[in-house]
Structures are given as structure tokens and as C-alpha cells.
Write a protein that holds these residues in place. Structure first.
Motif, mmCIF file in Angstrom:
data_model
loop_
_atom_site.group_PDB
_atom_site.id
_atom_site.type_symbol
_atom_site.label_atom_id
_atom_site.label_comp_id
_atom_site.label_asym_id
_atom_site.label_seq_id
_atom_site.Cartn_x
_atom_site.Cartn_y
_atom_site.Cartn_z
ATOM 1 N N ALA A 40 0.832 -1.204 0.000
ATOM 2 C CA ALA A 40 0.000 0.000 0.000
ATOM 3 C C ALA A 40 0.863 1.249 0.000
ATOM 4 N N ASP A 41 2.171 1.081 -0.173
ATOM 5 C CA ASP A 41 3.065 2.233 -0.247
ATOM 6 C C ASP A 41 4.221 1.912 -1.187
ATOM 7 N N GLN A 42 5.173 2.831 -1.280
ATOM 8 C CA GLN A 42 6.356 2.604 -2.109
ATOM 9 C C GLN A 42 7.563 2.213 -1.277
ATOM 10 N N ALA A 43 7.555 2.611 0.001
ATOM 11 C CA ALA A 43 8.742 2.443 0.840
ATOM 12 C C ALA A 43 9.083 0.977 1.084
ATOM 13 N N LYS A 44 8.086 0.153 1.326
ATOM 14 C CA LYS A 44 8.373 -1.239 1.682
ATOM 15 C C LYS A 44 8.917 -2.038 0.499
ATOM 16 N N PRO A 45 8.329 -1.941 -0.700
ATOM 17 C CA PRO A 45 8.961 -2.617 -1.840
ATOM 18 C C PRO A 45 10.383 -2.112 -2.104
ATOM 19 N N ALA A 46 10.593 -0.808 -1.945
ATOM 20 C CA ALA A 46 11.936 -0.258 -2.157
ATOM 21 C C ALA A 46 12.924 -0.830 -1.147
ATOM 22 N N LYS A 47 12.472 -0.987 0.088
ATOM 23 C CA LYS A 47 13.346 -1.541 1.126
ATOM 24 C C LYS A 47 13.656 -3.006 0.838
ATOM 25 N N LEU A 48 12.693 -3.754 0.335
ATOM 26 C CA LEU A 48 12.936 -5.159 -0.012
ATOM 27 C C LEU A 48 13.956 -5.278 -1.138
ATOM 28 N N VAL A 49 13.908 -4.337 -2.081
ATOM 29 C CA VAL A 49 14.924 -4.304 -3.136
ATOM 30 C C VAL A 49 16.292 -4.035 -2.523
ATOM 31 N N GLU A 50 16.342 -3.074 -1.615
ATOM 32 C CA GLU A 50 17.599 -2.718 -0.941
ATOM 33 C C GLU A 50 18.173 -3.918 -0.181
ATOM 34 N N LEU A 51 17.285 -4.717 0.403
ATOM 35 C CA LEU A 51 17.714 -5.892 1.170
ATOM 36 C C LEU A 51 18.010 -7.094 0.270
ATOM 37 N N GLU A 52 17.882 -6.903 -1.050
ATOM 38 C CA GLU A 52 18.112 -7.946 -2.047
ATOM 39 C C GLU A 52 17.138 -9.110 -1.884
ATOM 40 N N LEU A 53 15.916 -8.771 -1.459
ATOM 41 C CA LEU A 53 14.851 -9.761 -1.336
ATOM 42 C C LEU A 53 13.842 -9.630 -2.472
ATOM 43 N N LEU B 229 -4.700 17.176 1.104
ATOM 44 C CA LEU B 229 -4.627 17.058 2.559
ATOM 45 C C LEU B 229 -3.737 15.909 3.031
ATOM 46 N N TYR B 230 -3.225 15.108 2.095
ATOM 47 C CA TYR B 230 -2.334 14.014 2.490
ATOM 48 C C TYR B 230 -1.380 13.704 1.340
ATOM 49 N N ASN B 231 -0.244 13.129 1.696
ATOM 50 C CA ASN B 231 0.726 12.763 0.678
ATOM 51 C C ASN B 231 0.154 11.671 -0.221
ATOM 52 N N PRO B 232 0.502 11.666 -1.500
ATOM 53 C CA PRO B 232 -0.047 10.660 -2.414
ATOM 54 C C PRO B 232 0.187 9.242 -1.899
ATOM 55 N N ILE B 233 -0.847 8.429 -1.977
ATOM 56 C CA ILE B 233 -0.732 7.028 -1.550
ATOM 57 C C ILE B 233 -0.397 6.204 -2.788
ATOM 58 N N ARG B 234 0.854 6.254 -3.191
ATOM 59 C CA ARG B 234 1.308 5.506 -4.358
ATOM 60 C C ARG B 234 1.679 4.098 -3.916
ATOM 61 N N GLN B 235 1.106 3.130 -4.583
ATOM 62 C CA GLN B 235 1.229 1.741 -4.174
ATOM 63 C C GLN B 235 2.079 0.968 -5.175
ATOM 64 N N ASP B 236 3.185 0.411 -4.704
ATOM 65 C CA ASP B 236 4.116 -0.310 -5.582
ATOM 66 C C ASP B 236 3.991 -1.819 -5.412
ATOM 67 N N ALA B 237 4.244 -2.514 -6.492
ATOM 68 C CA ALA B 237 4.325 -3.975 -6.491
ATOM 69 C C ALA B 237 5.736 -4.385 -6.872
ATOM 70 N N VAL B 238 6.140 -5.559 -6.397
ATOM 71 C CA VAL B 238 7.491 -6.026 -6.681
ATOM 72 C C VAL B 238 7.507 -7.553 -6.716
ATOM 73 N N VAL B 239 8.348 -8.101 -7.590
ATOM 74 C CA VAL B 239 8.568 -9.546 -7.643
ATOM 75 C C VAL B 239 9.617 -9.904 -6.597
ATOM 76 N N LEU B 240 9.300 -10.894 -5.769
ATOM 77 C CA LEU B 240 10.219 -11.336 -4.725
ATOM 78 C C LEU B 240 11.164 -12.411 -5.263
ATOM 79 N N LYS B 241 12.185 -12.722 -4.493
ATOM 80 C CA LYS B 241 13.220 -13.653 -4.977
ATOM 81 C C LYS B 241 12.636 -14.989 -5.410
ATOM 82 N N ARG B 242 11.621 -15.464 -4.678
ATOM 83 C CA ARG B 242 11.026 -16.766 -5.004
ATOM 84 C C ARG B 242 10.342 -16.749 -6.368
#
Length: 258
Positions: free
Chosen positions: A73-86, A202-215
Motif C-alpha cells: 500500500a506504499d512505495q517504501a516497503k517494496p523499495a526496502k525489499l529491493v535494498e535488502l536484495e529480497l 490534505l495528504y501525501n499521495p498514496i502511491r502503491q508499488d508492487a514487486v517480484v520477490l526472490k522466489r
């Protein structure tokens, strides 16, 4: 002979069918269920969908949960998973931009300008947990912009995710709540009760990202699904549920800020 040939074709198709496990932010439940039905019908593959808070999915994936893909539901968590090489960096894209609504089952409670928040004519205001759910964080931003955070805080009840927040209001356990617009729409209109579609400023954009995981990196079925989910047909379904979809450049990549 023809019967045997037909059976062989069916068995061959079954052998190629795969099952994908996909973690999906709970605000995207209804559109993802429809997208899955369409994809399964055309591909023969199966999608095993799990819905919940993005924060909990991030923790599970970080500890080895066996998902092929993650729709946050955000961009930060998929980006962090990329950073963690997951997760695969090249797969990440913005699939939707969410919208927030103040909603009540009571037809007359929520006015067109959201003034009910200032009047305080309610006992409980449901919000998704802002520490786990991006829609909850957005709801707090709205109250801060309206200078109503402290005034309303004593009335807050937190849902673990946006689905539970919606259920608090739908069941009558909360008079009103900040929910995802997609949860209250039917045929592009508010299905019941009363609502204020919160202005985007009234709020920051709720941009939602998807990402393919290692599996899922080498799963042919997931490549098919990734192509489908970014198609014009899929985007039309997403927009029908109250989301916007970002424009893409000539290479098919979205242009939303990362």
C-alpha cells in the motif's frame, strides 16, 4: 482417438499451470480478486492471494515468508525489499494510487465537506494503525492538516489494517472512519451511507508499488501475471475501484515519483 487427443491437450495444459502466492495490501482486496479471476481464466494459472497490512507482510517477507510477489500500500516497503536484495529492482512499478474517504453507514452523518469532524458529533473514529498501514498514516496527515489531531484523538479506534478499519464502521462499532475510497464504491458510486472524499492536497499521495520477490524471479507464470497487471485491461479494472493509475513512458515504465 479424438477423445485421447483432447485429453492429452488438457493434461499438457494442466502440467504447465502454476500456482503463485501473492501478498496484497488489504485496501486492494476487491480489485485484486477481480484481476485474479480474469488472469486465471485466460492463463490457466492459479493465484493464491493473502490480504493484510503492508507492515506485517514486510516483516514476514523479511523473515523468509514464501511469497512470489508483494503488492504494497506504499512505495517504501517494496523499495526496502529491493535494498535488502529480497526483491527484483527491475520489477518494481506503481500499480495504483489510492484515495481516502471519510465514511459512515449513517446516511446523513458525513457531510460533503467533512465538517462532522469539527463538530465532533461522533463517539468513535476508526483509523488504520498508522505504524502499519499507509492509509492510517494518511488519515493522521488529514487530521493534522485540519488541526483536528488532538481534538479527535480520544475518539480514535485503530484497525490493524484498512479492512479491519472498514469493518469497524460497517458493523457500527465506529460511527465513522477514514477508509480507502475503493472499499465503499459500487459501480463507481458510494454504495451506502454517507461519505466525504478527502481532497488529495490534505495528504501525501498514496502511491502503491508492487514487486517480484526472490522466489518469483524465475517463475514464467509470474512474468505472465506481471504483463497482465500492467495492461490496459487491468488498469481499467483498477480505475473502476476508485484508484488512479500512473501514466507510462514509451518503455512501459510508470512515471510516478519513486
Amino acid at each position: 482417438m479424438k477423445g485421447l487427443l483432447a485429453l492429452a491437450v488438457i493434461l499438457a495444459g494442466s502440467a504447465r499451470a502454476d500456482e503463485l502466492t501473492v501478498a496484497v495490501a488489504s485496501n486492494f482486496t476487491a480489485p485484486m480478486q477481480e484481476l485474479a479471476r480474469q488472469f486465471e481464466a485466460r492463463s490457466g494459472h492459479k493465484l493464491k492471494l493473502s490480504f493484510g497490512s503492508s507492515g506485517k507482510f514486510f516483516a514476514q517477507i523479511s523473515h523468509g515468508a514464501p511469497y512470489h510477489a508483494f503488492f504494497s500500500a506504499d512505495q517504501a516497503k517494496p523499495a526496502k525489499l529491493v535494498e535488502l536484495e529480497l526483491a527484483d529492482a527491475s520489477s518494481r512499478f506503481t500499480y495504483a494510487e489510492g484515495k481516502l474517504a471519510l465514511w459512515s453507514r449513517k446516511p446523513e452523518l458525513v457531510d460533503a465537506e467533512g465538517e462532522v469532524l469539527k463538530r465532533g458529533e461522533f463517539r468513535k473514529l476508526a483509523l488504520a494503525n498508522p505504524k502499519l498501514a499507509p492509509y492510517g498514516a494518511a488519515a493522521v496527515e488529514v487530521l493534522q492538516h485540519l488541526q483536528l489531531e488532538e481534538q479527535t484523538r480520544a475518539h480514535w479506534v485503530h484497525g490493524e489494517n484498512i479492512s479491519q478499519t472498514y469493518q469497524f464502521v460497517a458493523s457500527g462499532n465506529a460511527d465513522l472512519g477514514m477508509v480507502a475510497l475503493s472499499q465503499i464504491l459500487e459501480n463507481r458510486k458510494v454504495a451506502e451511507g454517507s461519505a466525504w472524499i478527502v481532497p488529495a492536497q490534505l495528504y501525501n499521495p498514496i502511491r502503491q508499488d508492487a514487486v517480484v520477490l526472490k522466489r518469483g524471479a524465475n517463475a514464467p507464470a509470474l512474468r505472465e501475471f506481471w504483463t497482465y497487471i500492467q495492461s490496459a485491461e487491468a488498469k481499467e479494472i483498477i480505475r473502476a475501484y476508485g484508484y488512479s493509475t500512473p501514466p507510462q513512458d514509451g518503455n512501459g515504465r510508470d512515471n510516478a515519483d519513486r
